[in-house]
Design a protein around this motif. Structure first.
Motif, mmCIF file in Angstrom:
data_model
loop_
_atom_site.group_PDB
_atom_site.id
_atom_site.type_symbol
_atom_site.label_atom_id
_atom_site.label_comp_id
_atom_site.label_asym_id
_atom_site.label_seq_id
_atom_site.Cartn_x
_atom_site.Cartn_y
_atom_site.Cartn_z
ATOM 1 N N CYS A 151 -58.953 -9.352 1.939
ATOM 2 C CA CYS A 151 -58.307 -10.359 2.787
ATOM 3 C C CYS A 151 -59.306 -10.976 3.764
ATOM 4 O O CYS A 151 -60.244 -10.326 4.215
ATOM 5 N N VAL A 152 -59.089 -12.246 4.091
ATOM 6 C CA VAL A 152 -60.030 -12.999 4.917
ATOM 7 C C VAL A 152 -59.937 -12.580 6.379
ATOM 8 O O VAL A 152 -59.029 -11.850 6.791
ATOM 9 N N THR A 153 -60.890 -13.068 7.155
ATOM 10 C CA THR A 153 -61.007 -12.669 8.558
ATOM 11 C C THR A 153 -59.749 -12.971 9.358
ATOM 12 O O THR A 153 -59.308 -12.152 10.169
ATOM 13 N N SER A 154 -59.152 -14.148 9.157
ATOM 14 C CA SER A 154 -57.964 -14.506 9.937
ATOM 15 C C SER A 154 -56.843 -13.501 9.726
ATOM 16 O O SER A 154 -56.098 -13.180 10.657
ATOM 17 N N ARG A 155 -56.721 -12.971 8.504
ATOM 18 C CA ARG A 155 -55.705 -11.958 8.227
ATOM 19 C C ARG A 155 -56.051 -10.644 8.922
ATOM 20 O O ARG A 155 -55.171 -9.961 9.461
ATOM 21 N N ARG A 156 -57.315 -10.292 8.952
ATOM 22 C CA ARG A 156 -57.724 -9.053 9.630
ATOM 23 C C ARG A 156 -57.489 -9.144 11.134
ATOM 24 O O ARG A 156 -57.143 -8.159 11.781
ATOM 25 N N ILE A 157 -57.675 -10.341 11.668
ATOM 26 C CA ILE A 157 -57.382 -10.546 13.098
ATOM 27 C C ILE A 157 -55.882 -10.390 13.342
ATOM 28 O O ILE A 157 -55.463 -9.838 14.369
ATOM 29 N N GLU A 158 -55.069 -10.860 12.406
ATOM 30 C CA GLU A 158 -53.619 -10.639 12.500
ATOM 31 C C GLU A 158 -53.309 -9.153 12.546
ATOM 32 O O GLU A 158 -52.448 -8.699 13.314
#
Length: 294
Positions: A151-158
């Motif tokens: 999963c991409v960074t934005s998802r990991r930040i979520e």
């Protein structure tokens, strides 16, 4: 994927790896280094080795421990590889950690960890749970090139924000920064801003660059030729055969990270490892457990 019957699971420092190898495809993966991994004609890095008896080994080890402690996982192989969705070996092991009253320090890049949020919350309530997430590349399009199968960074930040809202402490591995790719002050600053907003407990930065060893180096250069034509020669001319490859902005990144961590009372590097090893005492969590380091 191939399964084995392992003889042991927990290391002397109470770390475990249920899987060996990885399918995330990160172009910089240090776990490909030959000092960790010897590829053969039978099993390559992407041919995941599964310790199919991991839960049984873990339960035996936990029963035999005299003192409660933190159990670590994810340092060499992500506990939430694609196979985990069906095999559920990581979940079974986390259930045991929860049932026996131990703590958990778990590292991943996958949003599959949210499947086990119930267990993470339970462990954190009884003892201590720390979730570690790797962030390297703020731009999701570039992230899909550098870390293509996760999963991409934005998802990991979520994920970081979801865990914050659930009261589970998080640590961010802000590494590696690849020279001439994502190793810029701007990229690091955007990632740090996200860390501040998610109220992370700690950040692991190291040297704001990349390390390359035999095995890892060859794969990385192959991926440079594929995705960043001409950049391999710039790496060779700049860094030769060095182990440490600092980014041009590394000094600025390190100084800014230290400054923000101090201002926001965020643990950094060695402080983070001490925190993750610490098992809460009776005074801290109302349980008659004694600390032991992994």
């Amino acid at each position: 994927m191939h399964s084995i019957i392992a003889k042991s699971l927990l290391s002397s420092q109470n770390g475990m790896n249920i899987y060996r190898g990885c399918t995330h495809g990160c172009i910089y993966c240090d776990a490909r280094s030959t000092c960790y991994w010897q590829e053969s004609n039978q099993h390559f890095f992407e041919d995941i080795e599964v310790k199919i008896n991991a839960p049984e080994l873990l339960e035996k080890a936990l029963k035999n421990k005299r003192k409660k402690c933190m159990i670590g996982t994810g340092s060499m192989s992500d506990p939430y590889l694609h196979f985990e969705k069906d095999l559920k070996l990581t979940r079974k092991c986390i259930e045991l950690i929860d049932n026996y009253g131990f703590g958990l320090a778990i590292q991943t890049k996958s949003d599959l960890i949210l499947r086990d949020l119930d267990l993470l919350k339970s462990i954190n309530k009884k003892a201590k749970c720390v979730v570690q997430i790797t962030l390297t590349t703020f731009d999701d399009k570039l992230c899909k090139i550098v870390e293509p199968n996760v999963c991409v960074t934005s998802r990991r930040i979520e994920i970081l924000n979801i865990l914050m809202n659930e009261g589970i402490p998080t640590v961010v591995w802000l590494t590696p920064f690849l020279p001439f790719i994502n190793g810029t002050f701007e990229n690091a600053s955007l990632l740090l801003k996200s860390c501040m907003e998610a109220n992370v407990k700690g950040i692991i930065l190291f040297g704001a660059g990349l390390t390359l060893r035999d095995g890892d180096r060859q794969y990385f250069y192959k991926q440079l030729d594929k995705n960043f034509p001409g950049l391999k020669q710039k790496y060779i001319q700049t860094f030769h055969n060095n182990y440490e490859l600092p980014c041009p902005d590394s000094k600025k990144i390190i100084e800014n990270t230290r400054k923000l961590c101090i201002e926001n009372r965020i643990l950094l590097d060695g402080e983070v490892f001490n925190y993750m090893r610490d098992f809460p005492t009776e005074k801290e969590n109302n349980l008659s457990f004694q600390p032991e380091l992994f």
